[in-house]
Design a protein around this motif. Structure first.
Motif, short mmCIF file in Angstrom:
data_model
loop_
_atom_site.label_atom_id
_atom_site.label_comp_id
_atom_site.label_asym_id
_atom_site.label_seq_id
_atom_site.Cartn_x
_atom_site.Cartn_y
_atom_site.Cartn_z
N SER A 162 5.14 2.08 4.83
CA SER A 162 5.17 1.06 5.89
C SER A 162 4.45 -0.22 5.47
N PHE A 163 3.41 -0.06 4.66
CA PHE A 163 2.58 -1.22 4.31
C PHE A 163 2.75 -1.65 2.85
N ALA A 164 3.67 -1.01 2.13
CA ALA A 164 3.83 -1.29 0.70
C ALA A 164 4.15 -2.76 0.44
N GLU A 165 4.99 -3.35 1.28
CA GLU A 165 5.38 -4.75 1.07
C GLU A 165 4.23 -5.69 1.40
N TYR A 166 3.37 -5.27 2.31
CA TYR A 166 2.25 -6.10 2.75
C TYR A 166 1.09 -6.04 1.77
N ALA A 167 0.89 -4.86 1.18
CA ALA A 167 -0.29 -4.63 0.33
C ALA A 167 -0.17 -5.33 -1.01
N GLU A 168 -1.31 -5.81 -1.54
CA GLU A 168 -1.34 -6.42 -2.88
C GLU A 168 -1.19 -5.36 -3.96
N THR A 169 -1.69 -4.16 -3.69
CA THR A 169 -1.56 -3.07 -4.66
C THR A 169 -1.40 -1.76 -3.90
N ILE A 170 -0.60 -0.86 -4.44
CA ILE A 170 -0.43 0.46 -3.83
C ILE A 170 -0.92 1.55 -4.78
N HIS A 171 -1.66 1.13 -5.79
CA HIS A 171 -2.15 2.13 -6.75
C HIS A 171 -3.22 3.02 -6.14
N TYR A 172 -3.97 2.50 -5.17
CA TYR A 172 -5.04 3.29 -4.55
C TYR A 172 -4.94 3.19 -3.04
N LEU A 173 -5.23 4.31 -2.38
CA LEU A 173 -5.38 4.34 -0.93
C LEU A 173 -6.83 4.68 -0.63
N TYR A 174 -7.46 3.90 0.21
CA TYR A 174 -8.88 4.07 0.48
C TYR A 174 -9.07 4.86 1.78
N VAL A 175 -9.93 5.85 1.71
CA VAL A 175 -10.14 6.77 2.83
C VAL A 175 -11.38 6.33 3.60
N VAL A 176 -11.22 6.14 4.91
CA VAL A 176 -12.33 5.70 5.76
C VAL A 176 -12.52 6.68 6.91
N ASP A 177 -13.76 6.70 7.46
CA ASP A 177 -14.01 7.55 8.63
C ASP A 177 -13.77 6.76 9.91
N GLU A 178 -14.18 7.33 11.04
CA GLU A 178 -13.91 6.67 12.33
C GLU A 178 -14.66 5.35 12.50
N ASN A 179 -15.70 5.14 11.70
CA ASN A 179 -16.45 3.88 11.75
C ASN A 179 -16.02 2.93 10.63
N ARG A 180 -14.93 3.25 9.98
CA ARG A 180 -14.36 2.47 8.88
C ARG A 180 -15.25 2.44 7.64
N LYS A 181 -16.14 3.42 7.55
CA LYS A 181 -16.96 3.54 6.35
C LYS A 181 -16.15 4.19 5.24
N LEU A 182 -16.35 3.71 4.03
CA LEU A 182 -15.59 4.20 2.87
C LEU A 182 -16.12 5.58 2.47
N VAL A 183 -15.23 6.58 2.50
CA VAL A 183 -15.66 7.95 2.17
C VAL A 183 -14.89 8.55 1.01
N GLY A 184 -13.82 7.89 0.56
CA GLY A 184 -13.05 8.46 -0.55
C GLY A 184 -11.93 7.53 -0.99
N VAL A 185 -11.26 7.93 -2.06
CA VAL A 185 -10.14 7.17 -2.58
C VAL A 185 -9.11 8.14 -3.16
N VAL A 186 -7.85 7.81 -2.98
CA VAL A 186 -6.75 8.63 -3.50
C VAL A 186 -5.82 7.71 -4.29
N SER A 187 -5.45 8.13 -5.48
CA SER A 187 -4.52 7.32 -6.26
C SER A 187 -3.08 7.67 -5.88
N TYR A 188 -2.19 6.73 -6.12
CA TYR A 188 -0.77 6.96 -5.85
C TYR A 188 -0.26 8.15 -6.65
#
Length: 452
Positions: A162-188
């Motif tokens: 859904s956001f691939a066209e909007y995003a500058e890069t799709i190599h990484y997806l960043y995982v956040v908690d309910e407070n938008r704190k960074l808790v992890g990362v997943v590669s494509y």
């Protein structure tokens, strides 16, 4: 076949198609070109054809083209766009590039452009402008994909689509908690290899390498180089994800920083390019050169101090340019090695002492080799073995001194938090002239009775 044409040929073809009103052919031509190529064509077009040319560029592509242009061209294009199209193009521009553009405009003009954008995009750009220049906060973009750790792989993939066209890069997806704190990362790559029903929390990396919004851009670039990342998350003091910096921006940082260091190393100060007029270029170089001129006078005073030695053995003058030149050359080489190392290495006492010892050994090896060669040449040329000894020994010592000065001066400046690149090549060379001439004539004076 258009990829074989030069910029000039592409421009001539674009002008021909515009004048003949061949819209379809022009669109086909532009479809095959990169934003950089189109930007170059635009700058070469006659004034009267530029507005017509812009009509053939969709908003997304036009945003990319604007980012390839210098500031004056960017402003010209925005001024030629209607209000609605201008707002759309501004929304589609990379946040950091837009922030850089707005920062160069007057507050009134900047506010006017921000008012024409969507509220969310406008707010993010305003946020970027609050951070100091040359920090990660100034370079970050909000065009990335974030997910929650409780998503399944299938849900993450759907959001990515859904956001691939909007995003500058799709190599990484960043995982956040309910407070938008960074808790992890997943590669494509991890996503496409994982089972569709697998939970993100089971495949994500919890040790995320990130930078603060206030991290210096050079430090961010070093991190990306060290870990071979294509993007790096940017967080605030509470580890809340604010944006990402991407490799294309880091390449610009590295290139610009390299240009700055080259300017400092050559003692030209502020940027001088092919477009800089002669008066401006001269006045930007003069301060350093005037300083070096006065330092250089010391060399003359040293020679006058040894005037009696020089009068007795005139042949000593034959070797002065060679000794001072070789000393300056070795010092400049060491300076370049240290400046390059400081940009890449984390310094500690062990590293510094190893570097100093290594450069000392280098100076000894080079000095012995070159000193022996010039000693033989001086003996064969002037028929005086002692003259050969004086010249060879002087070159050995001055090369060691030159190598160490080129190493120690930038290290000392770095230690006192002064940009080591200001220890420019001309400065090292001038100081080494003083060292080399003093050493040369001191040794010659000691052996004076054997030289007559």
């Amino acid at each position: 076949m258009n990829h074989l044409l030069t910029e000039e040929q592409l421009t001539h073809l674009a002008v021909k198609l515009l004048r003949e009103n061949k819209k379809r052919e022009l669109d086909l031509l532009l479809d095959e070109l990169q934003p950089y190529d189109v930007a170059k064509i635009y700058t070469r077009l006659p004034d009267r054809l530029r507005s017509r040319f812009l009509v053939h560029l969709n908003n997304s592509f036009l945003a990319d083209v604007i980012q390839e242009l210098d500031r004056n061209w960017q402003i010209e294009i925005l001024n030629n766009l209607g209000i609605d199209k201008k707002g759309e193009v501004l929304n589609l521009m990379d946040n950091d590039d837009l922030a850089s553009l707005l920062d160069d405009l007057s507050p009134e003009k900047s506010s006017s452009l921000l008012a024409e954008m969507e509220q969310e995009e406008s707010d993010f750009v305003k946020n970027i402008l609050q951070y100091p220049e040359e920090t990660a906060g100034r370079l970050m973009t909000n065009r990335f994909v974030w997910i929650r750790n409780y998503y399944t792989v299938q849900e993450a993939v759907e959001k990515l689509k859904s956001f691939a066209e909007y995003a500058e890069t799709i190599h990484y997806l960043y995982v956040v908690d309910e407070n938008r704190k960074l808790v992890g990362v997943v590669s494509y790559r991890d996503l496409i290899l994982a089972d569709a029903e697998e939970k993100i929390e089971n495949i994500m990396y919890e040790r995320v390498i990130s930078v603060s919004v206030y991290t210096d851009q050079e430090e961010a670039a070093r991190l990306m180089e060290k870990y071979d990342f294509l993007a790096l998350p940017v967080v605030d003091e509470n580890n809340v994800l604010q944006g990402i910096v991407t490799i294309d921006d880091m390449l610009d940082v590295i290139i610009n920083e390299a240009y700055e260091d080259i300017e400092k190393l050559s003692a030209t100060g502020k940027a001088i390019d092919f477009q800089t007029n002669s008066v401006t270029a001269a006045f930007r170089r003069l301060p350093w050169l005037i300083l070096l001129l006065f330092i250089g006078i010391l060399s003359g005073s040293i020679i006058s101090h040894f005037q009696d030695t020089l009068n007795v053995v005139v042949s000593l003058a034959f070797f002065m340019p060679m000794i001072s030149g070789m000393t300056g050359n070795t010092g400049t080489q060491s300076l370049a090695v240290v400046i390059r190392g400081l940009a890449k290495e984390d310094l500690n006492k062990g590293v510094v002492w190893r570097l100093i010892f290594r450069e000392f050994c280098v100076g000894v090896i080079i000095g012995l080799t070159c000193g022996a060669i010039i000693a033989v040449i001086a003996f064969l040329w002037q028929g005086n073995a002692y003259l050969g000894l004086v010249v060879g020994l002087s070159l050995l010592l001055t090369i060691i001194i030159g190598t160490l000065s080129g190493t120690l001066i930038p290290l000392l400046l770095y230690r006192f938090r002064i940009d080591p690149a200001v220890a420019s090549g001309p400065l090292i060379t001038t100081l080494n002239d003083i060292f080399s001439i003093s050493t040369y004539f001191s040794i010659a004076t000691l052996f004076l009775k054997y030289l007559v």
